[in-house]
Design a protein around this motif. Sequence first.
Motif, PDB file in Angstrom:
ATOM      1  N   ARG A  24     -16.031  -4.613  -7.606  1.00 33.47           N
ATOM      2  CA  ARG A  24     -15.049  -4.499  -8.683  1.00 33.47           C
ATOM      3  C   ARG A  24     -14.297  -3.184  -8.532  1.00 33.47           C
ATOM      4  O   ARG A  24     -14.909  -2.135  -8.332  1.00 33.47           O
ATOM      5  CB  ARG A  24     -15.732  -4.563 -10.052  1.00 33.47           C
ATOM      6  N   ILE A  25     -12.938  -3.241  -8.629  1.00 36.20           N
ATOM      7  CA  ILE A  25     -12.105  -2.034  -8.545  1.00 36.20           C
ATOM      8  C   ILE A  25     -11.357  -1.907  -9.874  1.00 36.20           C
ATOM      9  O   ILE A  25     -10.334  -2.570 -10.086  1.00 36.20           O
ATOM     10  CB  ILE A  25     -11.110  -2.110  -7.373  1.00 36.20           C
ATOM     11  N   GLU A  43      -1.770  -8.696 -13.111  1.00 37.82           N
ATOM     12  CA  GLU A  43      -0.748  -8.457 -14.137  1.00 37.82           C
ATOM     13  C   GLU A  43      -1.267  -8.746 -15.537  1.00 37.82           C
ATOM     14  O   GLU A  43      -0.760  -8.192 -16.521  1.00 37.82           O
ATOM     15  CB  GLU A  43       0.486  -9.309 -13.838  1.00 37.82           C
ATOM     16  N   ASP A  44      -2.307  -9.582 -15.656  1.00 33.06           N
ATOM     17  CA  ASP A  44      -2.872  -9.873 -16.974  1.00 33.06           C
ATOM     18  C   ASP A  44      -3.905  -8.836 -17.408  1.00 33.06           C
ATOM     19  O   ASP A  44      -4.509  -8.963 -18.473  1.00 33.06           O
ATOM     20  CB  ASP A  44      -3.494 -11.273 -17.005  1.00 33.06           C
ATOM     21  N   GLY A  45      -4.115  -7.808 -16.579  1.00 34.84           N
ATOM     22  CA  GLY A  45      -5.016  -6.720 -16.947  1.00 34.84           C
ATOM     23  C   GLY A  45      -6.438  -6.849 -16.444  1.00 34.84           C
ATOM     24  O   GLY A  45      -7.240  -5.928 -16.612  1.00 34.84           O
ATOM     25  N   THR A  46      -6.798  -7.985 -15.845  1.00 33.20           N
ATOM     26  CA  THR A  46      -8.162  -8.141 -15.336  1.00 33.20           C
ATOM     27  C   THR A  46      -8.310  -7.387 -14.017  1.00 33.20           C
ATOM     28  O   THR A  46      -7.428  -7.426 -13.164  1.00 33.20           O
ATOM     29  CB  THR A  46      -8.506  -9.621 -15.128  1.00 33.20           C
ATOM     30  N   PRO A  47      -9.424  -6.680 -13.818  1.00 28.07           N
ATOM     31  CA  PRO A  47      -9.594  -5.880 -12.608  1.00 28.07           C
ATOM     32  C   PRO A  47      -9.840  -6.739 -11.378  1.00 28.07           C
ATOM     33  O   PRO A  47     -10.285  -7.888 -11.465  1.00 28.07           O
ATOM     34  CB  PRO A  47     -10.817  -5.016 -12.926  1.00 28.07           C
ATOM     35  N   PHE A  48      -9.543  -6.156 -10.242  1.00 23.35           N
ATOM     36  CA  PHE A  48      -9.811  -6.791  -8.952  1.00 23.35           C
ATOM     37  C   PHE A  48     -11.318  -6.994  -8.800  1.00 23.35           C
ATOM     38  O   PHE A  48     -12.108  -6.074  -8.983  1.00 23.35           O
ATOM     39  CB  PHE A  48      -9.295  -5.904  -7.824  1.00 23.35           C
ATOM     40  N   THR A  49     -11.733  -8.209  -8.478  1.00 23.59           N
ATOM     41  CA  THR A  49     -13.138  -8.491  -8.196  1.00 23.59           C
ATOM     42  C   THR A  49     -13.232  -9.398  -6.976  1.00 23.59           C
ATOM     43  O   THR A  49     -12.337 -10.209  -6.713  1.00 23.59           O
ATOM     44  CB  THR A  49     -13.844  -9.177  -9.382  1.00 23.59           C
ATOM     45  N   GLN A  50     -14.320  -9.241  -6.255  1.00 25.18           N
ATOM     46  CA  GLN A  50     -14.584 -10.095  -5.105  1.00 25.18           C
ATOM     47  C   GLN A  50     -16.089 -10.340  -5.041  1.00 25.18           C
ATOM     48  O   GLN A  50     -16.887  -9.401  -5.038  1.00 25.18           O
ATOM     49  CB  GLN A  50     -14.120  -9.425  -3.799  1.00 25.18           C
ATOM     50  N   THR A  51     -16.485 -11.608  -5.030  1.00 20.23           N
ATOM     51  CA  THR A  51     -17.896 -11.972  -4.970  1.00 20.23           C
ATOM     52  C   THR A  51     -18.185 -12.632  -3.630  1.00 20.23           C
ATOM     53  O   THR A  51     -17.458 -13.541  -3.206  1.00 20.23           O
ATOM     54  CB  THR A  51     -18.280 -12.919  -6.122  1.00 20.23           C
ATOM     55  N   ILE A  57      -1.452  -4.267 -10.031  1.00 16.73           N
ATOM     56  CA  ILE A  57      -1.050  -3.034 -10.710  1.00 16.73           C
ATOM     57  C   ILE A  57      -2.056  -1.945 -10.356  1.00 16.73           C
ATOM     58  O   ILE A  57      -3.270  -2.159 -10.424  1.00 16.73           O
ATOM     59  CB  ILE A  57      -0.995  -3.207 -12.243  1.00 16.73           C
ATOM     60  N   LEU A  58      -1.535  -0.775 -10.010  1.00 22.56           N
ATOM     61  CA  LEU A  58      -2.373   0.357  -9.635  1.00 22.56           C
ATOM     62  C   LEU A  58      -2.226   1.441 -10.696  1.00 22.56           C
ATOM     63  O   LEU A  58      -1.116   1.852 -11.027  1.00 22.56           O
ATOM     64  CB  LEU A  58      -1.928   0.898  -8.271  1.00 22.56           C
ATOM     65  N   GLY A  59      -3.347   1.909 -11.257  1.00 21.08           N
ATOM     66  CA  GLY A  59      -3.265   2.955 -12.267  1.00 21.08           C
ATOM     67  C   GLY A  59      -4.615   3.219 -12.909  1.00 21.08           C
ATOM     68  O   GLY A  59      -5.590   2.508 -12.677  1.00 21.08           O
ATOM     69  N   ASN A  60      -4.647   4.272 -13.729  1.00 20.69           N
ATOM     70  CA  ASN A  60      -5.864   4.675 -14.410  1.00 20.69           C
ATOM     71  C   ASN A  60      -5.922   3.979 -15.762  1.00 20.69           C
ATOM     72  O   ASN A  60      -5.185   4.323 -16.688  1.00 20.69           O
ATOM     73  CB  ASN A  60      -5.894   6.194 -14.584  1.00 20.69           C
ATOM     74  N   LEU A  61      -6.809   2.998 -15.912  1.00 21.78           N
ATOM     75  CA  LEU A  61      -6.872   2.223 -17.141  1.00 21.78           C
ATOM     76  C   LEU A  61      -7.546   2.971 -18.283  1.00 21.78           C
ATOM     77  O   LEU A  61      -7.252   2.727 -19.451  1.00 21.78           O
ATOM     78  CB  LEU A  61      -7.624   0.907 -16.880  1.00 21.78           C
ATOM     79  N   THR A  62      -8.462   3.872 -17.952  1.00 19.61           N
ATOM     80  CA  THR A  62      -9.217   4.568 -19.003  1.00 19.61           C
ATOM     81  C   THR A  62      -8.470   5.786 -19.536  1.00 19.61           C
ATOM     82  O   THR A  62      -8.554   6.114 -20.716  1.00 19.61           O
ATOM     83  CB  THR A  62     -10.588   4.989 -18.469  1.00 19.61           C
ATOM     84  N   GLU A  63      -7.738   6.482 -18.677  1.00 15.99           N
ATOM     85  CA  GLU A  63      -6.977   7.661 -19.088  1.00 15.99           C
ATOM     86  C   GLU A  63      -5.592   7.569 -18.464  1.00 15.99           C
ATOM     87  O   GLU A  63      -5.390   7.990 -17.320  1.00 15.99           O
ATOM     88  CB  GLU A  63      -7.685   8.945 -18.648  1.00 15.99           C
ATOM     89  N   GLU A  64      -4.641   7.029 -19.225  1.00 15.79           N
ATOM     90  CA  GLU A  64      -3.333   6.706 -18.665  1.00 15.79           C
ATOM     91  C   GLU A  64      -2.576   7.926 -18.157  1.00 15.79           C
ATOM     92  O   GLU A  64      -1.757   7.825 -17.255  1.00 15.79           O
ATOM     93  CB  GLU A  64      -2.491   5.984 -19.721  1.00 15.79           C
ATOM     94  N   LYS A  65      -2.829   9.105 -18.753  1.00 19.10           N
ATOM     95  CA  LYS A  65      -2.088  10.300 -18.349  1.00 19.10           C
ATOM     96  C   LYS A  65      -2.760  11.056 -17.201  1.00 19.10           C
ATOM     97  O   LYS A  65      -2.262  12.085 -16.768  1.00 19.10           O
ATOM     98  CB  LYS A  65      -1.913  11.226 -19.551  1.00 19.10           C
ATOM     99  N   VAL A  66      -3.900  10.579 -16.753  1.00 16.28           N
ATOM    100  CA  VAL A  66      -4.603  11.220 -15.640  1.00 16.28           C
ATOM    101  C   VAL A  66      -4.291  10.447 -14.367  1.00 16.28           C
ATOM    102  O   VAL A  66      -4.631   9.267 -14.247  1.00 16.28           O
ATOM    103  CB  VAL A  66      -6.123  11.251 -15.881  1.00 16.28           C
ATOM    104  N   TYR A 108     -14.771   2.175  -6.946  1.00 20.85           N
ATOM    105  CA  TYR A 108     -15.259   0.805  -6.892  1.00 20.85           C
ATOM    106  C   TYR A 108     -16.703   0.754  -7.368  1.00 20.85           C
ATOM    107  O   TYR A 108     -17.450   1.719  -7.275  1.00 20.85           O
ATOM    108  CB  TYR A 108     -15.151   0.225  -5.469  1.00 20.85           C
ATOM    109  N   ASP A 109     -17.069  -0.386  -7.919  1.00 18.55           N
ATOM    110  CA  ASP A 109     -18.436  -0.648  -8.345  1.00 18.55           C
ATOM    111  C   ASP A 109     -18.983  -1.793  -7.512  1.00 18.55           C
ATOM    112  O   ASP A 109     -18.322  -2.834  -7.363  1.00 18.55           O
ATOM    113  CB  ASP A 109     -18.489  -1.020  -9.826  1.00 18.55           C
ATOM    114  N   LEU A 110     -20.187  -1.604  -6.989  1.00 21.01           N
ATOM    115  CA  LEU A 110     -20.855  -2.636  -6.203  1.00 21.01           C
ATOM    116  C   LEU A 110     -22.104  -3.085  -6.953  1.00 21.01           C
ATOM    117  O   LEU A 110     -22.969  -2.268  -7.271  1.00 21.01           O
ATOM    118  CB  LEU A 110     -21.226  -2.094  -4.821  1.00 21.01           C
TER     119      LEU A 110
END
Length: 280
Positions: free
Chosen positions: A158-159, A165-173, A193-202, A209-211
Amino acid sequence: FRSMTIAEGYADITLKNNLTIYLGDPVIIKVKNKIDQSLVGTVRFDEPIPPGHIATERLDLLDAVVYNELELEVDGHSIGSNSEQVTIDAYSFLTVEVFISSLEVSSAEAKVPGQEFTKAGATALEDSTQVLGAKIKSGKVTVTIENQLPVDCEALVRIPGLTHEDGTPFTQTVFLKKADPEWVEEIDLGGYILGNLTEEKVPLDSLRYDLEVRTVDTAEDSDPTSDYAEIQHTDFVDVKMVFEELRFAYFRGNLLKPHRYEIPTTQQQIPLKDTFKDIE
């Protein structure tokens, strides 16, 4: 388990003298594997143990190979009652207790139930770019999952900073069999879309990534010949990502170094008729 090789640990062997005579000196206790009588280790009690007393010696288990059944062999001498008058009890006895602790195993042949574990990491973006927000027009990412586990497993990548575009993160299983050491796939990133979802100004200078890995019980895996697996302490699952040829529909962020952009020349004819008046 069937067997294991111990990287670190020890066994405290306690001898309880419930006899009416002294034990030792010495008393020698050998710890053996029952299956083949191979020696795990030996401890020696050099001091006589009086009736009703206990003594403990420690056995270092470094590099010992231990099977799932052990047996003890006790050998020694007795100085008798040490010139004291005693009453012989036909039901008196001695006991040996073994307490194994601080155990670390370097390898084992064992039945392994399903396990779950997670790992987090990051892949650096271009060193001169910090991204506040961007939409990828075209490009790809090559995801490589390296599998060094001796069991089947399901891996989820998960990235969070890369979303649809609907806001769901990239995932691959991916489902990985223990015979598959590597899985590689190129994934089209157009429209992400590439960007910081938790802190928009950072701004982002790397993508986290999370494995998540879930292993299959060895009794239910793809190998029908055995319920056991050869496990090493160096076994692992890892993921690597390489981003290639990214082009953006829009980009918002910080450029830390000069960038060169090519702007194509555009020519267009503009009709001047009836545009200006009173000009000859």
